[in-house]
Scaffold this motif. Structure first.
Motif, PDB file in Angstrom:
ATOM      1  N   ALA A  65       0.673  -1.041  -0.029  1.00 41.97           N
ATOM      2  CA  ALA A  65      -0.212   0.221   0.193  1.00 41.97           C
ATOM      3  C   ALA A  65       1.209   1.154   0.209  1.00 41.97           C
ATOM      4  O   ALA A  65       2.123   0.935   0.423  1.00 41.97           O
ATOM      5  CB  ALA A  65      -1.215   0.117   0.885  1.00 41.97           C
ATOM      6  N   LEU A  66       0.677   2.177  -0.787  1.00 42.55           N
ATOM      7  CA  LEU A  66       0.994   3.511  -1.261  1.00 42.55           C
ATOM      8  C   LEU A  66       0.231   4.672   0.036  1.00 42.55           C
ATOM      9  O   LEU A  66      -0.424   4.773  -0.319  1.00 42.55           O
ATOM     10  CB  LEU A  66       1.410   3.476  -2.224  1.00 42.55           C
ATOM     11  CG  LEU A  66       2.041   2.872  -2.704  1.00 42.55           C
ATOM     12  CD1 LEU A  66       2.288   3.141  -4.361  1.00 42.55           C
ATOM     13  CD2 LEU A  66       3.565   2.996  -2.618  1.00 42.55           C
ATOM     14  N   ALA A  67       0.683   5.045   0.905  1.00 44.65           N
ATOM     15  CA  ALA A  67       0.235   6.506   1.274  1.00 44.65           C
ATOM     16  C   ALA A  67      -0.470   7.428   0.430  1.00 44.65           C
ATOM     17  O   ALA A  67       0.580   7.818  -0.718  1.00 44.65           O
ATOM     18  CB  ALA A  67       0.822   7.306   2.867  1.00 44.65           C
ATOM     19  N   LEU A  68      -1.454   8.168   0.388  1.00 45.97           N
ATOM     20  CA  LEU A  68      -2.145   8.933   0.402  1.00 45.97           C
ATOM     21  C   LEU A  68      -2.481  10.456   0.900  1.00 45.97           C
ATOM     22  O   LEU A  68      -3.211   9.447   1.873  1.00 45.97           O
ATOM     23  CB  LEU A  68      -3.479   8.294  -0.487  1.00 45.97           C
ATOM     24  CG  LEU A  68      -4.569   9.405  -1.625  1.00 45.97           C
ATOM     25  CD1 LEU A  68      -3.733   9.749  -3.070  1.00 45.97           C
ATOM     26  CD2 LEU A  68      -5.795   8.913  -2.367  1.00 45.97           C
ATOM     27  N   LEU A  78      -2.551  11.079  -8.485  1.00 41.88           N
ATOM     28  CA  LEU A  78      -3.651  10.227  -8.214  1.00 41.88           C
ATOM     29  C   LEU A  78      -5.176  10.896  -8.642  1.00 41.88           C
ATOM     30  O   LEU A  78      -5.425  11.914  -8.464  1.00 41.88           O
ATOM     31  CB  LEU A  78      -3.684   9.118  -7.142  1.00 41.88           C
ATOM     32  CG  LEU A  78      -4.987   8.465  -7.241  1.00 41.88           C
ATOM     33  CD1 LEU A  78      -4.957   7.694  -7.730  1.00 41.88           C
ATOM     34  CD2 LEU A  78      -5.931   8.218  -5.681  1.00 41.88           C
ATOM     35  N   GLY A  80      -6.979   6.784 -11.673  1.00 44.82           N
ATOM     36  CA  GLY A  80      -5.907   5.574 -11.094  1.00 44.82           C
ATOM     37  C   GLY A  80      -5.846   4.549 -11.766  1.00 44.82           C
ATOM     38  O   GLY A  80      -5.312   3.241 -11.432  1.00 44.82           O
ATOM     39  N   VAL A 135      -1.912   3.446  -9.638  1.00 43.06           N
ATOM     40  CA  VAL A 135      -2.353   2.127  -9.466  1.00 43.06           C
ATOM     41  C   VAL A 135      -1.934   0.865  -9.954  1.00 43.06           C
ATOM     42  O   VAL A 135      -1.085   0.182  -9.611  1.00 43.06           O
ATOM     43  CB  VAL A 135      -4.049   2.752  -8.212  1.00 43.06           C
ATOM     44  CG1 VAL A 135      -4.689   1.315  -7.713  1.00 43.06           C
ATOM     45  CG2 VAL A 135      -4.385   3.283  -7.970  1.00 43.06           C
ATOM     46  N   ASN A 163       0.180  -1.531  -8.564  1.00 44.07           N
ATOM     47  CA  ASN A 163      -0.537  -2.751  -7.876  1.00 44.07           C
ATOM     48  C   ASN A 163       0.799  -3.753  -9.081  1.00 44.07           C
ATOM     49  O   ASN A 163       1.112  -5.220  -8.304  1.00 44.07           O
ATOM     50  CB  ASN A 163      -1.935  -3.527  -8.958  1.00 44.07           C
ATOM     51  CG  ASN A 163      -3.191  -2.833  -8.093  1.00 44.07           C
ATOM     52  OD1 ASN A 163      -2.382  -2.853  -7.233  1.00 44.07           O
ATOM     53  ND2 ASN A 163      -3.906  -2.660  -8.364  1.00 44.07           N
ATOM     54  N   LEU A 211       1.382   8.931  -2.867  1.00 46.87           N
ATOM     55  CA  LEU A 211       0.683   9.277  -3.924  1.00 46.87           C
ATOM     56  C   LEU A 211      -0.410  10.913  -2.900  1.00 46.87           C
ATOM     57  O   LEU A 211      -0.394  10.593  -2.520  1.00 46.87           O
ATOM     58  CB  LEU A 211      -0.772   8.600  -4.335  1.00 46.87           C
ATOM     59  CG  LEU A 211      -0.485   7.523  -4.976  1.00 46.87           C
ATOM     60  CD1 LEU A 211      -1.200   6.447  -4.644  1.00 46.87           C
ATOM     61  CD2 LEU A 211       0.590   7.244  -6.137  1.00 46.87           C
ATOM     62  N   ARG A 227      -3.854  13.739  -4.548  1.00 49.20           N
ATOM     63  CA  ARG A 227      -4.190  14.214  -5.110  1.00 49.20           C
ATOM     64  C   ARG A 227      -5.487  14.795  -4.757  1.00 49.20           C
ATOM     65  O   ARG A 227      -4.345  15.868  -3.582  1.00 49.20           O
ATOM     66  CB  ARG A 227      -5.233  12.626  -5.491  1.00 49.20           C
ATOM     67  CG  ARG A 227      -6.404  12.623  -3.488  1.00 49.20           C
ATOM     68  CD  ARG A 227      -7.646  11.782  -4.232  1.00 49.20           C
ATOM     69  NE  ARG A 227      -8.481  12.123  -2.729  1.00 49.20           N
ATOM     70  CZ  ARG A 227      -9.854  11.623  -2.370  1.00 49.20           C
ATOM     71  NH1 ARG A 227     -10.739  11.346  -3.628  1.00 49.20           N
ATOM     72  NH2 ARG A 227      -9.832  11.653  -1.225  1.00 49.20           N
ATOM     73  N   MET A 252       2.830   2.033   8.373  1.00 55.26           N
ATOM     74  CA  MET A 252       2.015   2.694   6.888  1.00 55.26           C
ATOM     75  C   MET A 252       1.260   3.524   8.041  1.00 55.26           C
ATOM     76  O   MET A 252       0.421   2.924   9.103  1.00 55.26           O
ATOM     77  CB  MET A 252       1.496   1.537   6.332  1.00 55.26           C
ATOM     78  CG  MET A 252      -0.022   1.462   5.430  1.00 55.26           C
ATOM     79  SD  MET A 252       0.773   3.613   3.946  1.00 55.26           S
ATOM     80  CE  MET A 252       2.276   1.701   3.312  1.00 55.26           C
ATOM     81  N   SER A 265      -3.248   3.196   4.148  1.00 61.37           N
ATOM     82  CA  SER A 265      -3.085   4.655   3.265  1.00 61.37           C
ATOM     83  C   SER A 265      -3.296   4.285   1.921  1.00 61.37           C
ATOM     84  O   SER A 265      -1.986   2.918   2.273  1.00 61.37           O
ATOM     85  CB  SER A 265      -2.861   6.089   3.973  1.00 61.37           C
ATOM     86  OG  SER A 265      -3.097   6.998   3.019  1.00 61.37           O
ATOM     87  N   GLY A 266      -3.820   3.932   1.242  1.00 66.45           N
ATOM     88  CA  GLY A 266      -3.639   3.533  -0.185  1.00 66.45           C
ATOM     89  C   GLY A 266      -3.935   2.014  -0.500  1.00 66.45           C
ATOM     90  O   GLY A 266      -3.891   1.560  -1.568  1.00 66.45           O
ATOM     91  N   GLN A 271      -4.840  -5.526 -12.990  1.00 70.21           N
ATOM     92  CA  GLN A 271      -4.793  -4.185 -14.272  1.00 70.21           C
ATOM     93  C   GLN A 271      -5.231  -3.477 -14.508  1.00 70.21           C
ATOM     94  O   GLN A 271      -4.937  -2.725 -16.146  1.00 70.21           O
ATOM     95  CB  GLN A 271      -3.433  -5.041 -15.196  1.00 70.21           C
ATOM     96  CG  GLN A 271      -2.115  -5.582 -14.815  1.00 70.21           C
ATOM     97  CD  GLN A 271      -1.354  -4.328 -14.036  1.00 70.21           C
ATOM     98  OE1 GLN A 271      -0.547  -3.646 -14.840  1.00 70.21           O
ATOM     99  NE2 GLN A 271      -1.591  -4.050 -12.620  1.00 70.21           N
ATOM    100  N   LEU A 286      -8.173  -1.252  -8.897  1.00 68.95           N
ATOM    101  CA  LEU A 286      -8.187   0.473  -9.646  1.00 68.95           C
ATOM    102  C   LEU A 286      -8.059   1.771  -8.526  1.00 68.95           C
ATOM    103  O   LEU A 286      -7.761   2.648  -8.221  1.00 68.95           O
ATOM    104  CB  LEU A 286      -7.908   0.545 -10.701  1.00 68.95           C
ATOM    105  CG  LEU A 286      -6.941  -0.319 -11.726  1.00 68.95           C
ATOM    106  CD1 LEU A 286      -7.240   0.062 -13.093  1.00 68.95           C
ATOM    107  CD2 LEU A 286      -5.602  -0.474 -11.161  1.00 68.95           C
ATOM    108  N   GLU A 334     -10.220   4.861   0.280  1.00 71.63           N
ATOM    109  CA  GLU A 334      -9.865   5.829   0.914  1.00 71.63           C
ATOM    110  C   GLU A 334     -10.147   7.113   0.268  1.00 71.63           C
ATOM    111  O   GLU A 334     -10.916   8.406   0.866  1.00 71.63           O
ATOM    112  CB  GLU A 334      -8.655   6.142   2.025  1.00 71.63           C
ATOM    113  CG  GLU A 334      -7.455   6.940   0.902  1.00 71.63           C
ATOM    114  CD  GLU A 334      -6.145   6.896   1.964  1.00 71.63           C
ATOM    115  OE1 GLU A 334      -5.617   5.617   1.114  1.00 71.63           O
ATOM    116  OE2 GLU A 334      -5.793   8.005   1.860  1.00 71.63           O
TER     117      GLU A 334
END
Lengths: 262, 160
Positions: free
Chosen positions: A2-5, A26, A29, A33, A37, A46, A48, B1, B21-22, B44, B63, B67
């Motif tokens: 997971a990537l912090a947004l 972002l 996505g 995203v 992935n 990320l 936005r 995280m 998050s994410g 994808q 995708l 949040e």
């Protein structure tokens, strides 16, 4: 992973956060995203913005301003953007079109980015907090730019034509895409032409030799022959599982001819 | 995280969770909330197996970051049956043998539901277009198309 947004109310604040290395913007996505992935380790965070201006469509007279967060589905169903609907519907299936944004499509590598091909033919300009940039300048430097695209502006063209060539119908990845904006003089001869190509380079490009060859010619088989002969000049088609560079180069004049005569 | 709070309505029930998050909506639904009806296929945006309906629009949960769905109305295939009675689309998929391995079925049904919500009497071309973002490797698509058309006919008969 997971990537912090980080979410910001204004583009200005989002731009500031985007300066951190590894941070990506972002939009819908469908690019960023997807990359995350896929395991793209260059993405570490990320950003936005929820600024409402990013989601607005303004049509005044012949001028159109589209916020960068407007989706392909919104373009396709907008009553005053009917000419562009075909290009918007060329992007993915229904779910993708509900997510993919105008701003994001500018960064889509070939064989994606069919809508950006349409915008290139329309001679669009792109807005950031720093001002407006012509589309060709923008596309040339898109890999290096860090400023968030906020809007796309263009003039509606009655002569706009668009074709996406794919093997799978109704949704398939592009073999190539073509967008054309033509003006014709009283006798039917071409007085100006903008031809944009997708998949014929790593990003949308102009077919400038073909455009030049069309000037003063009529739109019939003999008239367009020089343009078709010059269609491949300057191209560097991609090779991917959909088609080889050789195949794309071979079929480009065929499809360009069909679109010009349509 | 960092953990972030997320609240949305899932199949008519309020959900409130703390997630990393994410996190994608697909992972939040399956791993955190326990709704395993959206399937993780390609991750994808290509196969459509993870399709859900968010505020009336078909979206790909693989995708979509969870949040970004704060306050949204989310529908998954597991929310379609009411009181133990299958939704007409689910019934049609069973009756016309439109499912084999079943992996694509939830995404197909969600895509079809959005279509029928907006176009109650679709043409075959409408159905093909609506399902064009969903890949099936078993059925050859024809039984799926027939199932959606059958569900549409059943709906129109019920409405008459």
């Amino acid at each position: 992973m997971a990537l912090a947004l980080q979410t910001f109310a204004t583009v200005k604040d989002a731009n500031a956060a985007l300066k951190l290395a590894g941070t990506r913007y972002l939009g819908g996505g469908t690019l960023v995203v997807r990359a995350a992935n896929e395991g793209d380790v260059s993405v570490s965070g990320l950003v936005r913005s929820t600024d409402p201006a990013l989601s607005a469509i303004e049509v005044r007279g012949g001028k159109v301003r589209v916020g960068a967060s407007v989706t392909m589905a919104e373009i396709a169903r907008h009553p005053e953007l009917g000419a562009l609907a075909k290009a918007a519907r060329a992007v993915g299936g229904p779910a993708i079109r509900n997510m993919a944004t105008v701003g994001g499509n500018l960064f889509a590598p070939a064989p994606y980015g069919d809508f950006a091909v349409a915008l290139l033919a329309l001679d669009a300009t792109f807005g950031t907090d720093d001002g407006e940039t012509p589309i060709e300048t923008f596309l040339a430097g898109r890999d290096d730019g860090r400023a968030i695209v906020t809007s796309v502006s263009f003039t509606k063209a009655g002569s706009f034509r668009f074709l996406k060539v794919s093997r799978v119908k109704p949704k398939g990845v592009s073999v190539l895409s073509i967008a054309i904006v033509l003006e014709q003089a009283g006798g039917g001869t071409v007085s100006s032409a903008r031809i944009a190509l997708g998949c014929m380079a790593d990003r949308p490009m102009r077919a400038k030799a073909a455009e030049k060859a069309l000037l003063g010619r009529t739109l019939d088989p003999d008239g367009i022959a020089p343009a078709l002969a010059a269609a491949g000049d300057g191209t560097s088609p991609i090779t991917d599982p959909i088609a080889s560079a050789w195949y794309r180069a071979e079929v480009l004049p065929v499809h360009l001819g069909r679109l010009l005569l349509s | 995280m960092a953990k972030v709070p997320v609240q949305f309505t899932l199949n008519g029930s309020e959900k409130a969770e703390f997630i990393d998050s994410g996190t994608t909506l697909l992972n939040a639904l399956r791993d955190k909330i326990g709704d395993t009806s959206p399937k993780g296929g390609c991750h994808q945006g290509t196969c459509g197996a993870c399709s859900v309906i968010i505020d009336g629009e078909l979206r790909l949960s693989c995708l979509t970051l969870a949040e970004t769905c704060n306050g949204a109305m989310i529908t998954t295939t597991s929310g379609l049956a009411e009181g133990g009675v299958l939704h007409p689309l689910q019934r049609a998929f069973l009756d016309t043998f439109a499912t084999q391995c079943g992996f694509c079925t939830p995404g197909m049904i969600m895509a079809a539901k959005v279509l029928l919500d907006h176009t109650p009497n679709p043409s075959r071309e409408d159905v093909v277009e609506a399902l064009s973002g969903n890949i099936c490797r078993c059925t050859g698509y024809e039984p799926i198309i027939q199932a959606v058309l059958a569900a549409a006919r059943a709906n129109s008969q019920n409405a008459a």
